[in-house]
Design a protein around this motif. Structure first.
Motif, PDB file in Angstrom:
ATOM      1  N   ILE A  67      39.647  25.396  57.297  1.00  0.00           N
ATOM      2  CA  ILE A  67      38.761  25.885  56.230  1.00  0.00           C
ATOM      3  C   ILE A  67      38.486  27.374  56.432  1.00  0.00           C
ATOM      4  O   ILE A  67      38.502  28.160  55.475  1.00  0.00           O
ATOM      5  CB  ILE A  67      37.451  25.076  56.165  1.00  0.00           C
ATOM      6  N   ALA A  68      38.239  27.781  57.667  1.00  0.00           N
ATOM      7  CA  ALA A  68      37.975  29.192  57.959  1.00  0.00           C
ATOM      8  C   ALA A  68      39.176  30.056  57.559  1.00  0.00           C
ATOM      9  O   ALA A  68      39.013  31.095  56.907  1.00  0.00           O
ATOM     10  CB  ALA A  68      37.653  29.372  59.441  1.00  0.00           C
ATOM     11  N   HIS A  69      40.373  29.626  57.927  1.00  0.00           N
ATOM     12  CA  HIS A  69      41.594  30.383  57.611  1.00  0.00           C
ATOM     13  C   HIS A  69      41.781  30.521  56.091  1.00  0.00           C
ATOM     14  O   HIS A  69      42.033  31.626  55.584  1.00  0.00           O
ATOM     15  CB  HIS A  69      42.799  29.689  58.244  1.00  0.00           C
ATOM     16  N   ILE A  70      41.639  29.421  55.373  1.00  0.00           N
ATOM     17  CA  ILE A  70      41.806  29.442  53.912  1.00  0.00           C
ATOM     18  C   ILE A  70      40.713  30.287  53.262  1.00  0.00           C
ATOM     19  O   ILE A  70      40.977  31.057  52.338  1.00  0.00           O
ATOM     20  CB  ILE A  70      41.824  28.004  53.357  1.00  0.00           C
ATOM     21  N   SER A  71      39.492  30.172  53.757  1.00  0.00           N
ATOM     22  CA  SER A  71      38.375  30.942  53.202  1.00  0.00           C
ATOM     23  C   SER A  71      38.614  32.439  53.348  1.00  0.00           C
ATOM     24  O   SER A  71      38.380  33.220  52.415  1.00  0.00           O
ATOM     25  CB  SER A  71      37.069  30.538  53.882  1.00  0.00           C
ATOM     26  N   LYS A  72      39.100  32.852  54.515  1.00  0.00           N
ATOM     27  CA  LYS A  72      39.419  34.275  54.723  1.00  0.00           C
ATOM     28  C   LYS A  72      40.509  34.727  53.757  1.00  0.00           C
ATOM     29  O   LYS A  72      40.443  35.824  53.209  1.00  0.00           O
ATOM     30  CB  LYS A  72      39.887  34.508  56.155  1.00  0.00           C
ATOM     31  N   LYS A  73      41.510  33.882  53.574  1.00  0.00           N
ATOM     32  CA  LYS A  73      42.623  34.214  52.671  1.00  0.00           C
ATOM     33  C   LYS A  73      42.119  34.528  51.262  1.00  0.00           C
ATOM     34  O   LYS A  73      42.658  35.388  50.574  1.00  0.00           O
ATOM     35  CB  LYS A  73      43.603  33.043  52.626  1.00  0.00           C
ATOM     36  N   TYR A  74      41.052  33.845  50.833  1.00  0.00           N
ATOM     37  CA  TYR A  74      40.515  34.051  49.483  1.00  0.00           C
ATOM     38  C   TYR A  74      39.353  35.044  49.452  1.00  0.00           C
ATOM     39  O   TYR A  74      38.710  35.197  48.423  1.00  0.00           O
ATOM     40  CB  TYR A  74      40.140  32.710  48.855  1.00  0.00           C
ATOM     41  N   GLY A  75      39.103  35.736  50.565  1.00  0.00           N
ATOM     42  CA  GLY A  75      38.164  36.851  50.544  1.00  0.00           C
ATOM     43  C   GLY A  75      36.800  36.613  51.153  1.00  0.00           C
ATOM     44  O   GLY A  75      35.978  37.536  51.184  1.00  0.00           O
TER      45      GLY A  75
END
Length: 115
Positions: free
Chosen positions: A55-63
């Protein structure tokens, strides 16, 4: 006013397992929450509070920002939202984030809406 957005997103959802990263129209569900929060231009920061690395990785990817990881003991079914928010605000204060109000934005969905 300096508002900050806090999006609580734990990995262990029982109603819809892994709902925050399940895809809806080719994007993870949490991406919509992050993008709309950023597009609003209301918040000085959009923070995701999670214990889950994916979730952290995906969240960073979206800003979104992930300035801390939530402890696993604050990611249980029995954990109250107040505990999660107290942890988030305490961590943000210790990291010297400058804000005077926070808004909680929650990812909601129904099982028939996601793949």
């Amino acid at each position: 006013m300096k508002p900050i957005c806090i999006i609580p997103a734990r990995g262990g959802s029982k109603g819809i397992p892994r709902k925050n990263i399940r895809r809806m129209l080719n994007k993870p569900l949490i991406a919509y929450t992050i993008e709309k929060s950023l597009e609003s231009k209301i918040f000085s920061h959009v923070i995701v509070s999670t214990e889950d690395q994916e979730i952290a990785h995906i969240s960073k990817k979206y800003g979104a920002e992930i300035p801390f990881m939530r402890p696993k003991n604050l990611a249980k079914d029995t954990t109250g939202m107040a505990e999660v928010l107290i942890h988030a605000v305490t961590k943000l204060n210790s990291l010297e984030y400058d804000f005077d109000i926070f808004v909680i934005v929650i990812v909601l969905c129904h099982s028939y809406e996601i793949q």
